[in-house]
Scaffold this active site. Structure first.
Site, short mmCIF file in Angstrom:
data_model
loop_
_atom_site.label_atom_id
_atom_site.label_comp_id
_atom_site.label_asym_id
_atom_site.label_seq_id
_atom_site.Cartn_x
_atom_site.Cartn_y
_atom_site.Cartn_z
N GLY A 296 0.84 -1.19 0.00
CA GLY A 296 0.00 0.00 0.00
C GLY A 296 0.87 1.23 0.00
O GLY A 296 1.99 1.23 -0.55
N LYS B 61 -2.41 -2.90 7.01
CA LYS B 61 -3.05 -2.32 8.19
C LYS B 61 -2.98 -3.38 9.30
O LYS B 61 -2.98 -4.59 9.02
CB LYS B 61 -4.50 -1.95 7.88
CG LYS B 61 -4.62 -0.79 6.89
CD LYS B 61 -4.60 0.54 7.62
CE LYS B 61 -4.41 1.75 6.71
NZ LYS B 61 -5.35 1.89 5.62
N TRP C 233 1.52 -16.01 3.92
CA TRP C 233 2.82 -15.47 3.49
C TRP C 233 3.87 -15.66 4.58
O TRP C 233 4.98 -16.12 4.33
CB TRP C 233 2.69 -13.97 3.18
CG TRP C 233 1.96 -13.63 1.92
CD1 TRP C 233 0.76 -13.00 1.83
CD2 TRP C 233 2.39 -13.89 0.57
NE1 TRP C 233 0.42 -12.86 0.51
CE2 TRP C 233 1.40 -13.37 -0.28
CE3 TRP C 233 3.52 -14.49 0.01
CZ2 TRP C 233 1.50 -13.46 -1.66
CZ3 TRP C 233 3.63 -14.57 -1.37
CH2 TRP C 233 2.63 -14.06 -2.19
N LYS D 161 3.73 8.59 19.33
CA LYS D 161 3.06 8.45 18.03
C LYS D 161 1.63 7.95 18.24
O LYS D 161 0.70 8.40 17.56
CB LYS D 161 3.86 7.47 17.15
CG LYS D 161 3.27 7.23 15.75
CD LYS D 161 3.53 8.38 14.81
CE LYS D 161 2.62 8.41 13.59
NZ LYS D 161 2.80 7.37 12.63
N ASN E 173 -2.17 9.41 16.99
CA ASN E 173 -3.17 8.57 16.32
C ASN E 173 -4.43 8.39 17.16
O ASN E 173 -5.49 8.10 16.63
CB ASN E 173 -2.57 7.20 16.00
CG ASN E 173 -1.63 7.27 14.82
OD1 ASN E 173 -1.89 7.99 13.86
ND2 ASN E 173 -0.53 6.54 14.87
N SER F 285 -5.50 8.05 7.80
CA SER F 285 -5.79 6.77 7.14
C SER F 285 -7.14 6.22 7.60
O SER F 285 -7.86 5.60 6.81
CB SER F 285 -4.66 5.77 7.37
OG SER F 285 -4.57 5.44 8.72
N LEU G 243 -11.72 -0.57 10.12
CA LEU G 243 -10.85 0.48 10.67
C LEU G 243 -9.76 -0.13 11.56
O LEU G 243 -9.97 -1.14 12.23
CB LEU G 243 -11.68 1.47 11.48
CG LEU G 243 -12.86 2.12 10.74
CD1 LEU G 243 -13.59 3.09 11.66
CD2 LEU G 243 -12.40 2.83 9.47
N GLU G 244 -8.61 0.57 11.59
CA GLU G 244 -7.45 0.09 12.35
C GLU G 244 -7.59 0.52 13.82
O GLU G 244 -6.68 1.10 14.40
CB GLU G 244 -6.18 0.70 11.74
CG GLU G 244 -4.90 0.01 12.12
CD GLU G 244 -3.71 0.57 11.35
OE1 GLU G 244 -3.69 1.77 11.08
OE2 GLU G 244 -2.81 -0.23 11.03
N1 LIG Z 1 -0.18 6.04 4.87
C1 LIG Z 1 0.49 6.74 5.76
O1 LIG Z 1 0.84 7.89 5.50
C2 LIG Z 1 0.88 6.12 7.08
C3 LIG Z 1 1.72 6.86 7.93
C4 LIG Z 1 2.15 6.28 9.12
C5 LIG Z 1 1.76 5.01 9.44
N2 LIG Z 1 0.92 4.32 8.60
C6 LIG Z 1 0.57 2.95 8.99
O2 LIG Z 1 1.24 2.06 8.11
C7 LIG Z 1 0.46 0.87 7.94
C8 LIG Z 1 0.18 0.68 6.47
O3 LIG Z 1 -0.63 1.77 6.07
P1 LIG Z 1 -0.92 2.10 4.54
O4 LIG Z 1 -1.44 3.49 4.53
O5 LIG Z 1 0.24 1.76 3.69
O6 LIG Z 1 -2.11 1.08 4.24
P2 LIG Z 1 -2.75 0.70 2.84
O7 LIG Z 1 -2.44 1.73 1.82
O8 LIG Z 1 -4.17 0.34 3.13
O9 LIG Z 1 -1.95 -0.60 2.42
C9 LIG Z 1 -2.15 -1.86 2.98
C10 LIG Z 1 -1.75 -2.85 1.94
O10 LIG Z 1 -1.76 -4.14 2.52
C11 LIG Z 1 -2.22 -5.03 1.53
N3 LIG Z 1 -2.70 -6.25 2.16
C12 LIG Z 1 -3.64 -6.39 3.11
N4 LIG Z 1 -3.80 -7.67 3.46
C13 LIG Z 1 -2.95 -8.37 2.68
C14 LIG Z 1 -2.66 -9.75 2.54
N5 LIG Z 1 -3.28 -10.65 3.27
N6 LIG Z 1 -1.72 -10.13 1.64
C15 LIG Z 1 -1.08 -9.21 0.88
N7 LIG Z 1 -1.32 -7.88 0.97
C16 LIG Z 1 -2.24 -7.48 1.85
C17 LIG Z 1 -3.31 -4.27 0.83
O11 LIG Z 1 -3.52 -4.92 -0.40
P3 LIG Z 1 -4.66 -4.55 -1.46
O12 LIG Z 1 -4.07 -3.44 -2.25
O13 LIG Z 1 -4.80 -5.82 -2.20
O14 LIG Z 1 -5.86 -4.16 -0.66
C18 LIG Z 1 -2.68 -2.90 0.73
O15 LIG Z 1 -1.91 -2.78 -0.44
C19 LIG Z 1 -0.80 1.07 8.79
O16 LIG Z 1 -0.60 0.52 10.05
C20 LIG Z 1 -0.90 2.59 8.88
O17 LIG Z 1 -1.63 3.03 10.03
C21 LIG Z 1 0.49 4.84 7.43
#
Ligand SMILES: NC(=O)c1ccc[n+]([C@@H]2O[C@H](COP(=O)([O-])OP(=O)(O)OC[C@H]3O[C@@H](n4cnc5c(N)ncnc54)[C@H](OP(=O)(O)O)[C@@H]3O)[C@@H](O)[C@H]2O)c1
Length: 302
Positions: free
Chosen positions: A15, A77, A87, A182, A186, A252, A263-264
């Protein structure tokens, strides 16, 4: 002379965060990278602060094709962790380290059932990621460091893995305190934007600031009971930081609610309430947020 070991790295969760880290590792070219995805991709296009990269990648969609790796980076998430079990079962061997690039706390316990004894290396993610397409992300810096890890053997190994990428890694001797700081951001940013369906400009309202300060006072008391010595003014400073965020920035959880996703919440407010129960601390405001967000999340999953 022996040639240096080239680590094998698998990234689960392509993601916003996983895609940026994977693209940066691929561009640095210092590891054998495998992406574990649900939909195949062939390249990663990442807009970074200093440049834009477009790199070929090796992606698997079938866990049966995966082999034990030196490093597994999990960036799903938090609530999607269990779904990655197939995996993890293939990727984790005796020497594997599993780094969590996820918000919240309690990652070691959440991953333990799936990693066959592999070392879990929690990180704090500070940078901002946005995914425009399965193979296209934008990376924005949001502070002095992109990731923090504990200043121990595993944390230093993680920093070594990221060498050559634009990711600035903070090695911290006070990692648990950073995790809680952090989590405090959140604990208000995500729930309030998700429940009000308003972006971060909502934190400029005096009534919302007052509510959030109450939520944060509760959470800070829990953090201290958990051994993170947060200063008395951390709630106020947390709100001051939120007030500097762009009014049109989402979170997010806000985006997940708009998209109708689960939701997370359990890894964030759920962990605060669970820790409060362990210590006998009353956290009525956090408990109320948790109940409301569970209702929203359960409806999304139904
Ligand atoms: N985004 C930010 O700016 C940010 C900043 C700080 C922290 N975070 C934290 O970082 C973490 C990731 O956030 P994100 O924003 O990157 O989330 P995201 O964009 O929703 O990405 C999650 C990814 O995980 C994949 N996924 C879920 N289950 C899976 C599985 N069983 N096998 C393979 N892939 C799987 C999803 O695939 P699909 O594409 O197939 O759905 C998606 O691509 C979270 O804990 C979030 O709170 C995010």
């Amino acid at each position: 002379m022996t040639s240096p070991h080239i680590p094998s790295v698998a990234v689960i969760g392509l993601g916003s965060i996983g895609g940026i880290v994977a693209g940066s590792l691929a561009a640095a070219g210092r590891c054998n990278l495998t992406l574990c995805v649900r939909r195949a991709i062939a390249r990663l296009d990442v807009e970074r602060p200093e440049d834009r990269i477009d790199v070929p990648v090796r992606a698997l969609t079938d866990p049966a094709e995966a082999e034990p790796a030196d490093w597994v980076l999990i960036a799903t998430k938090a609530q999607q962790t269990a779904s990655a079990a197939p995996w993890l079962a293939r990727l984790c061997g005796p020497g594997t380290r599993v780094a969590t690039l996820q918000n919240g706390i309690g990652h070691e316990a959440r991953l333990a059932p799936f990693v066959a004894g592999a070392a879990v290396v929690p990180t704090v993610v500070y940078f901002n990621g946005e995914r425009f397409a399965p193979d296209h992300m934008r990376f924005r810096r949001a502070g002095d460091y992109e990731l923090a890890v504990a200043d121990d053997e595993n944390g230093r190994a993680f920093a070594g893995l990221m060498a050559g990428t634009p990711m600035r890694i903070l090695l911290s001797g006070e990692f648990p305190t950073l995790v809680w700081k952090k989590l405090l951001i959140n604990a208000v940013a995500n729930p309030v934007t998700a429940l009000t369906l308003q972006r971060q400009g909502v934190f400029r309202r005096a009534d919302v600031r007052e509510l959030c300060l109450g939520v944060l006072e509760e959470a800070a008391a829990v953090a201290r009971a958990e051994g993170a010595p947060l200063a008395a003014d951390v709630p106020r400073r947390t709100m001051d930081v939120l007030a500097t965020h762009p009014a049109d920035a989402g979170t997010s959880m806000y985006f997940d609610r708009l998209a109708g996703n689960a939701l997370e919440i359990e890894a964030l407010t759920g962990q605060i309430v669970a820790a409060a129960e362990r210590h006998g601390i009353a956290v009525p405001l956090n408990r109320a947020l948790l109940t409301l967000l569970r209702v929203v999340s359960d409806a999304a999953e139904a």
